[in-house]
Design an enzyme around this catalytic site. Structure first.
Site, short mmCIF file in Angstrom:
data_model
loop_
_atom_site.label_atom_id
_atom_site.label_comp_id
_atom_site.label_asym_id
_atom_site.label_seq_id
_atom_site.Cartn_x
_atom_site.Cartn_y
_atom_site.Cartn_z
N HIS A 72 -38.76 -32.75 -78.82
CA HIS A 72 -38.99 -33.73 -79.88
C HIS A 72 -37.83 -33.78 -80.87
CE1 HIS A 72 -41.25 -36.69 -81.80
NE2 HIS A 72 -42.42 -36.09 -81.95
N THR B 133 -40.89 -31.43 -61.26
CA THR B 133 -41.67 -30.36 -60.67
C THR B 133 -42.98 -30.93 -60.16
OG1 THR B 133 -42.67 -28.18 -61.05
CG2 THR B 133 -42.68 -29.70 -62.91
#
Length: 405
Positions: free
Chosen positions: A376, A324
């Site tokens: 994560h 993006t």
């Protein structure tokens, strides 16, 4: 008399919204001509008339939600003028009959249309959760274990006080304009919130000296355009760099499915495109097999289709990683949100001249901050930092990208 029926849209899409009628009651329509535009969670779809004739009646208004298989209009023979007067009567008589049929079809087909992994179905049975009530993060609507877990732990919204409605009405004195969210905006809002709540998202940052890639682009852009009839931009460089980094750090190109990690051996890079209806992310398929010109052409074609509401379900399906670029709007730094079930997204930003240390000297260089948001649960700091550092090094030494392509 022919019926206009909401067609099968995609495996995970069971309903849409009437965006606009392209033909009004009383107007002539040819066989194969578009009669209505439907807005779905992902794309807009134009529905054709299977028969030539006159539009007799609309059985659903603009803004109405309609289901796959529902009759939304009728087309019959005639010259066009008289049908306009009879349209309201036809609508009144046909709409009540259509609604029960659609409702029954919806109730019967809900269970069959629910797409879920075996692990998710097992967990739902154990917890007594109705899969139809679970909101999936997957853009294609597939329910996974984490969706069931999130549904089971989601706090219930407290009931609004009964007296709040009159108070709100009293305060609405013209200073507030109430606007209904489009179907796509509602979907975007829901999916982004679900991603935030169902992932362990973290963002790491770096900065890139754009001097060399800007100089190379400046030298080659005219020749590139003459040879390929497409302009050379920065997106092809970043796409190439991302693909190279994904090959070195394969877990950034993966997703979680229950207690398994799915490592993707393909590189379909999603490119976020801003449209009037909201942000959409079509994919450059097999970006690893494309050269710079092919990547630029693909991005240009997808961006044009997005702005014209011509994207297809295939354009939006199967991405493995997303890029993006908030820099086109002047963003200096941001923390992009993961796209669906993907575990990584790269955020580009505006190029800004800043003083930087080059050896023992201070020089003014065109610099860009870049951000990698990642899940994560799959990716540790070593891989996330290494991935972003490799992108930085490849952009700062663009010849390496050219040699590797």
């Amino acid at each position: 008399m022919a019926e206009i029926i909401v067609p099968e849209l995609a495996e995970s899409i069971t309903e849409g919204t009437i965006a606009r009628w392209l033909k009004q009651p009383g107007e002539m329509v040819e066989k194969g001509e578009f009669i209505v535009e439907l807005e779905t969670d992902k794309v807009n779809v134009e529905v054709i008339s299977e028969e030539a004739g006159v539009v007799q009646a609309h059985l659903a208004a603009e803004g109405d939600t309609v289901e796959v298989g529902q009759v939304i209009a009728t087309v019959g023979a005639g010259s066009g003028a008289p049908a306009a007067e009879s349209a309201p009567a036809a609508q009144e008589t046909a709409a009540p009959a259509a609604q029960p049929a659609a409702a029954a079809a919806s109730e019967e087909g809900t269970a069959d249309r629910t797409i879920a992994s075996p692990a998710a179905r097992k967990l739902a049975r154990e917890k007594g959760i109705d899969l139809a009530a679970v909101s999936p993060v997957d853009p294609m609507g597939r329910i996974r274990v984490q969706d069931v877990e999130a549904h089971g732990t989601a706090p219930k919204a407290p009931a609004a006080p009964a007296a709040s409605a009159p108070k709100a009405a009293a305060q609405d004195d013209g200073r507030i304009t109430r606007e209904k969210m489009t179907r796509r905006r509602q979907t975007i809002a829901k999916r982004l919130l679900e991603v935030k709540q169902s992932t362990a998202m973290l963002t790491t940052f770096n900065e890139i000296d754009m001097t060399n890639v800007m100089a190379l682009r400046s030298r080659k852009k005219d020749q590139f355009f003459e040879q390929n009839d497409v302009r050379l931009g920065f997106m092809s460089f970043f796409t190439k760099a991302v693909v190279a980094a994904l090959k070195k750090y394969p877990y950034v190109n993966s997703e979680i499915d229950g207690d398994e990690i799915l490592l993707k051996n393909y590189y379909d890079i999603g490119i976020a495109v801003s449209t009037e209806g909201g942000l959409v992310v079509p994919n450059v398929v097999d970006a690893d097999r494309k050269n710079f010109a092919e990547i630029e052409a693909s991005i240009g074609e997808l961006a044009a289709k997005a702005r014209d509401n011509k994207l297809t379900i295939a354009d939006m399906t199967g991405g493995s990683f997303t890029i993006t670029n908030g820099g086109v709007f002047g963003s200096l730094m941001s923390t992009p949100i993961l796209n669906g079930t993907q575990v990584g997204i790269l955020g580009m930003h505006t190029i800004q001249k800043r003083p930087v240390a080059v050896g023992d000297q201070i020089e003014i260089r065109p610099m860009m901050y870049v951000a990698l948001s990642y899940d994560h649960r799959v990716i540790d700091g070593k891989d996330s930092v290494g991935f972003l550092k490799m992108v930085k090094e490849l952009i700062e030494n663009p010849e390496d990208l050219l040699l590797g392509s």
